[in-house]
Design an enzyme around this catalytic site. Structure first.
Site, PDB file in Angstrom:
ATOM      1  N   HIS A   1      12.645   4.955   8.937  1.00  0.00           N
ATOM      2  CA  HIS A   1      12.825   4.884  10.389  1.00  0.00           C
ATOM      3  C   HIS A   1      13.745   3.724  10.786  1.00  0.00           C
ATOM      4  O   HIS A   1      14.753   3.918  11.485  1.00  0.00           O
ATOM      5  CB  HIS A   1      11.454   4.728  11.045  1.00  0.00           C
ATOM      6  CG  HIS A   1      11.479   4.653  12.536  1.00  0.00           C
ATOM      7  ND1 HIS A   1      11.147   5.714  13.348  1.00  0.00           N
ATOM      8  CD2 HIS A   1      11.808   3.636  13.383  1.00  0.00           C
ATOM      9  CE1 HIS A   1      11.269   5.353  14.617  1.00  0.00           C
ATOM     10  NE2 HIS A   1      11.657   4.094  14.666  1.00  0.00           N
ATOM     11  N   GLU A   2      13.401   2.524  10.343  1.00  0.00           N
ATOM     12  CA  GLU A   2      14.165   1.345  10.769  1.00  0.00           C
ATOM     13  C   GLU A   2      15.579   1.327  10.178  1.00  0.00           C
ATOM     14  O   GLU A   2      16.522   0.879  10.820  1.00  0.00           O
ATOM     15  CB  GLU A   2      13.417   0.064  10.404  1.00  0.00           C
ATOM     16  CG  GLU A   2      12.046  -0.090  11.066  1.00  0.00           C
ATOM     17  CD  GLU A   2      12.076  -0.019  12.593  1.00  0.00           C
ATOM     18  OE1 GLU A   2      13.160  -0.227  13.192  1.00  0.00           O
ATOM     19  OE2 GLU A   2      11.027   0.263  13.191  1.00  0.00           O
TER      20      GLU A   2
END
Length: 600
Positions: A391-392
């Site tokens: 995600h990041e």
């Protein structure tokens, strides 16, 4: 009983597991020198006041604005990243506070720019931009300024607002310090019978424990501590919302919601329709609660049972290097160029991996135009942490592409687009993990993980969005909100969303106090719209549609060079309709059918 497990201090963690902030400034002394340089040169931006009536002066101002803007952003980012490494470190707290205070002064040096442009004849400005080769780059920026003319204040008023911007950010800063530095949650007994310190960082692991007592104790311990400070948190949140409402009112918007959405040309209906669409489909979430209750074999389903996996599999300890391998495999459909950027990010010190005492909780991607796109993690060796890495890094690679392909003024993408890239990565990863898994129980475990992604990213975030709408509208009408009011509203929303088979424990009533995103007005709904857009991108990529990957990469490269709705439309996703969100709910129902087969 063994000795108490405690978090390591920052200096006890190997440097290879920390982000490389030395690439911004090699020493704090270099930061100080850069800060002094900014303080010396920034006042020269005021020299153009009253002179922005020809192309030469406008061009000269913008050149200086960009040069100093990059420097100011770099100084700001460094101080905040250093502070987040250990929020109890007074040296870096001081540096952060120093730069925060100065940024309000810095903003005042350019506060005249927009009012001065708007004070001139609109056609005159348009002609300058269109007919001056060196200024054509700024066409979209100037169009945005001209569109906002009804909401721009006088020069003196803009300067006044700029000078108090640091004060208006105080509620968010106070919330951050309370929840990350000052609050101590005490100790609980873990699954191994050992006493451990409960933190915001490790709570996510305990709430998923197969040992019901562990997750109940973690749940009650955490939220009871927030309950102790409920009046402080209520006052802080109300103050923040009042600031947003004040800003909307003085700028002549009809509401804080319109003030948040209109500058990016997002219709208010996009927000309200998302909440409406999810409200109309809550039966799917109720069904999920019912199925989960059966799969867990519970007489009663409590809030602390919500995050535990429904399928019993051996707890897997995933080292960070293995997590990197898993994510790379999952993102393989995006092609070699994307994967090479990902690998270089891991190797070049983009990521701060492990927890340490005082480190800011949660995870984020952040940086500046002239810095690496850094990632803060609190990696805890679980599958969810692998997903968080994907995600990041989705955010960071989005930033990488935007900064590489766009000039400074368009390198920052809007919040509406921000969650698309990160969630596309998550969708590709979970699809890969489900497809490759041959063990039936592990596959069902992964299916539940995808269900949880949709529950937490779509249903949960739109519940947050509904709460935000209630709080802002109440205070806009002059209705004061106390801790009791916030607790009541939060309780009722949980009852509505989770349905008749969920016992909504009183401890959950204070959960609103734990959510930092409420200090960024009308942010959270974009997780849901972002997930819906990401699902569309992931499906087209996995289905091998023609030009799916190039279209997606072009989206990543677009930054803020157009309005978000239009950027997504160009890539084939129309967020002005309910179709992307409805399609995501359809996927949720398909996954529920897979689970249903397991118990019938």
């Amino acid at each position: 009983m063994s000795d108490l497990k405690v978090l390591k201090k920052r200096e006890e963690i190997d440097d290879r597991y920390k982000w490389n902030i030395d690439k911004i400034f090699a020493t704090d002394g270099e930061w100080e020198e850069a800060f002094k340089k900014l303080q010396k040169e920034a006042p020269s931006l005021k020299n153009f006041e009253g002179k922005l009536n020809n192309e030469e002066n406008i061009k000269e101002f913008l050149d200086k604005y960009v040069k100093l803007g990059v420097l100011a952003e770099t100084i700001y980012v460094y101080a905040h990243l250093k502070s987040d490494e250990d929020t109890s470190n007074s040296k870096y707290q001081s540096m952060m506070n120093k730069v925060d205070a100065y940024m309000a002064e810095y903003a005042s040096y350019t506060a005249y720019f927009v009012p001065e442009i708007l004070s001139q004849d609109e056609e005159f400005i348009r002609n300058i931009i269109i007919n001056t080769e060196n200024l054509k780059l700024y066409k979209f920026m100037f169009e945005g300024i001209l569109k906002e003319k009804p909401h721009i204040l006088s020069k003196a008023e803009e300067e006044l607002l700029a000078s108090v911007s640091d004060c208006l950010e105080a509620p968010s800063a106070i919330h951050n310090m309370l929840s990350n530095a000052d609050m101590k949650f005490g100790n609980i007994i873990d699954e191994d019978g050992e006493e451990v310190e409960l933190t915001e960082g490790n709570y996510s692991a305990f709430i998923k424990s197969k040992d019901r007592k562990v997750r109940r104790d973690a749940f009650e311990t955490l939220f009871n501590r927030y309950k102790d400070l409920e009046n402080t948190f209520a006052t802080t949140l109300s103050s923040s919302i009042k600031n947003f409402n004040f800003g909307a009112k003085v700028r002549k918007y009809s509401s804080a919601l319109e003030a948040s959405l209109k500058p990016n040309d997002i219709p208010v209906e996009v927000y309200k329709n998302a909440v409406k669409t999810i409200d109309e489909n809550l039966k799917s979430l109720h069904r999920y609660v019912s199925l989960k209750k059966k799969l867990l074999g519970l007489d009663e389903m409590h809030m602390y049972d919500l995050y535990v996996p429904v399928i019993e599999i051996p707890k897997e300890h995933i080292e960070f290097d293995k997590a990197v391998e898993m994510v790379i495999e999952g993102l393989n459909p995006l092609g070699n160029e994307y994967l090479d950027i990902f690998k270089s990010g891991v190797e070049e010190g983009w990521i701060d991996i492990y927890q340490n005492k005082g480190k800011r909780g949660g995870a984020y991607s952040w940086g500046g135009y002239a810095t690496l796109p850094y990632v803060l993690l609190n990696y805890n060796y679980e599958l969810n942490d692998v997903s968080t890495l994907a995600h990041e890094m989705g955010h960071s690679i989005h930033s990488y592409y935007s900064r590489k392909e766009q000039p400074y003024i368009y390198a920052g993408y809007t919040l509406f687009c921000a969650e698309v890239a990160s969630t596309t990565n998550e969708a590709l990863l979970i699809h890969h993990l489900i497809n490759k898994e041959e063990d039936k129980r592990k596959k069902l475990y992964l299916i539940n993980q995808e269900l949880e992604q949709i529950r937490t990213t779509v249903f949960r975030q739109l519940m947050f969005a509904e709460f935000e709408l209630y709080t802002h509208e109440s205070l806009e009408k002059g209705i004061p909100l106390t801790a009791e009011d916030y607790n009541k509203a939060w309780h009722e929303l949980n009852v509505k969303y989770f349905g008749p088979e969920m016992v909504v424990d009183n401890e959950i009533d204070i959960e609103w106090a734990r959510i930092p995103h409420f200090y960024s007005d009308f942010y959270v709904y974009q997780y849901a719209t972002g997930y819906a857009a990401a699902s569309a991108f992931a499906k087209s990529i996995l289905d091998g549609e023609e030009n799916a990957v190039p279209k997606y990469i072009d989206f990543l490269k677009s930054g803020g060079s157009d309005y978000p709705i239009d950027i997504l439309k160009k890539a084939g996703v129309d967020m002005t309709t309910s179709k992307p969100l409805e399609a995501t709910i359809e996927r949720f129902n398909e996954l529920l059918d897979m689970l249903d087969k397991e118990i019938n």
